[in-house]
Enzyme design. Sequence first.
Site, PDB file in Angstrom:
ATOM      1  N   SER A 159       1.050  -1.012   0.365  1.00 21.53           N
ATOM      2  CA  SER A 159      -0.222   0.305  -0.257  1.00 21.53           C
ATOM      3  C   SER A 159       1.136   0.960   0.126  1.00 21.53           C
ATOM      4  O   SER A 159       0.131   2.348  -0.334  1.00 21.53           O
ATOM      5  CB  SER A 159      -1.441   0.065   1.318  1.00 21.53           C
ATOM      6  OG  SER A 159      -0.303  -0.655   2.612  1.00 21.53           O
ATOM      7  N   ASP A 217      -3.957   6.944  11.891  1.00 23.21           N
ATOM      8  CA  ASP A 217      -2.767   6.019  10.748  1.00 23.21           C
ATOM      9  C   ASP A 217      -1.523   6.183  10.891  1.00 23.21           C
ATOM     10  O   ASP A 217      -1.269   7.396   9.795  1.00 23.21           O
ATOM     11  CB  ASP A 217      -3.126   5.400   9.318  1.00 23.21           C
ATOM     12  CG  ASP A 217      -2.189   5.017   8.863  1.00 23.21           C
ATOM     13  OD1 ASP A 217      -1.809   4.568   8.306  1.00 23.21           O
ATOM     14  OD2 ASP A 217      -3.485   4.929   7.201  1.00 23.21           O
ATOM     15  N   HIS A 260       0.739   5.543   6.599  1.00 20.03           N
ATOM     16  CA  HIS A 260       0.409   6.058   5.152  1.00 20.03           C
ATOM     17  C   HIS A 260       0.356   7.417   4.860  1.00 20.03           C
ATOM     18  O   HIS A 260       0.583   7.965   6.302  1.00 20.03           O
ATOM     19  CB  HIS A 260      -0.619   5.679   4.387  1.00 20.03           C
ATOM     20  CG  HIS A 260      -1.192   4.275   4.551  1.00 20.03           C
ATOM     21  ND1 HIS A 260      -1.996   3.402   5.021  1.00 20.03           N
ATOM     22  CD2 HIS A 260      -0.685   3.004   3.465  1.00 20.03           C
ATOM     23  CE1 HIS A 260      -1.604   1.391   5.456  1.00 20.03           C
ATOM     24  NE2 HIS A 260      -0.779   2.140   3.721  1.00 20.03           N
TER      25      HIS A 260
END
Length: 470
Positions: free
Chosen positions: A199, A445, A448
């Site tokens: 990702s 998070d 990312h």
Amino acid sequence: MQPSRRKSSFFPAEIIAMKQAGGGRKNYNLNVFVVVFSIFLFACFMYNEDVKSIAEFPFSRPNRPETQDSNGNEVDSTVWIGSRMKPRSETPEETQETEKKIELPAVIEEEDDSDVEIPPEDCDVFNGDWVYDNVTHPLYKEDECEFLTEQVTCMRNGRRDSTYQNWRWQPRQCSLPKFKPRLLLQKLRGKRLMFVGDSLNRNQWESMICLVQSVVPPGRKSLTKNGSLSVFRIDDYNATVEFYWAPFIVESNSDDPTMHSILNRIIMPESIDKHGENWKGVDFLIFNTYIWWMNTFKMKVLRGSFDQGSTEYDEIERPIAYGRVLRTWAQWVDQNIDPNRTSVFFISMSPLHIKSLDWNNPDGIKCAKETYPIFNMTTRLEVGTDRRVFAVAVNVTESMKVPVYFVNITSLSELRKDAHTSVYTIRQGKLLTPEQQADPINFADCIHWCLPGLPDTWNEFLYSRILSHP
């Protein structure tokens, strides 16, 4: 009867007296010479004044103003015109109000190879500093890129500060070339560029799409998804920017592009051909694998294969398993890639920012509410990056037959605690609720990255490398 008025003369009285006194041919010749010479001097004087006034008249064409400095930043292109053209240093402040200000239109320059300066081969572009630059960065705007997913659109998702978008990476020994999307698209004409990995590579793929799509007209670009492969197509250049989901590069039980949230992750370190078939014929291959290795200290390695229904596995230390995977990948590249056609890149480890004590912030909660990069550390920064895995990646890529450009994003990204999506993102496909956003310890998070943001810099490294090689 009024006396006749004597006409005034342009010539000195001495010359007229000499003419009246002359009787002989010799004196007459001298007088004629003097008169002619005087007329010549007068004509030269008048002509010189006319030329000077024409040269200074406002409608004479000025030199084209400089619209960029040596670093490519925009500067004031206003030219002041009064009774005559004046350099800025000669224009007194007290007279500027009486002069007329003329705004010259921006100069649109053609984008070609001569427009950017490529860093020399011996320059370490990964050794540098973060410089605040709200003139050239961000390289695009969040609301102008329709292809960004909700996972990375931090401003749209409620983030109020935007300074994380304004940091530019400045190498200490050289400079990265100014990003020009048309110039990159010219290099990609008729070619395929593919990101392969997890990702974080998808994060970088979305960044690359936004970097190039701004100069592509509506209706001449499209995004399609088919299983593990997502393809952004630019029609006018017959070019694609693609992403292939393979979080471990080799085969694993996490290869489903949508249903891959598996805690018990199992890999097949020597099985790569199923994925590799999708990488053949690509002109630029950008690989990464790291974040999916970090949830356990040991990796589960399957005995047998998934196709045969095998379920038993061995647990192996992370660096050892990582080495097996990268050697399998390196062997595939050396056997299947023609370096005269395909350029291969490997992106190093994208770091996490989980413990605020790592950057001396005892009151912080993970990466939440961090608004500036890390500066002025008196000791070496450690944010939990597995340097053993980093060393494996360096050693394997350096030992390969096919040249691989190692994009060392790790240390420079470790400084960017401010650039994560934090609580301005999604969880399991849904945007975080206000209650979840208020609970960063459980929902932030710190893996990312927001876009525009840090992954744009990673792509500037790719851009620089692609431009520097035919």
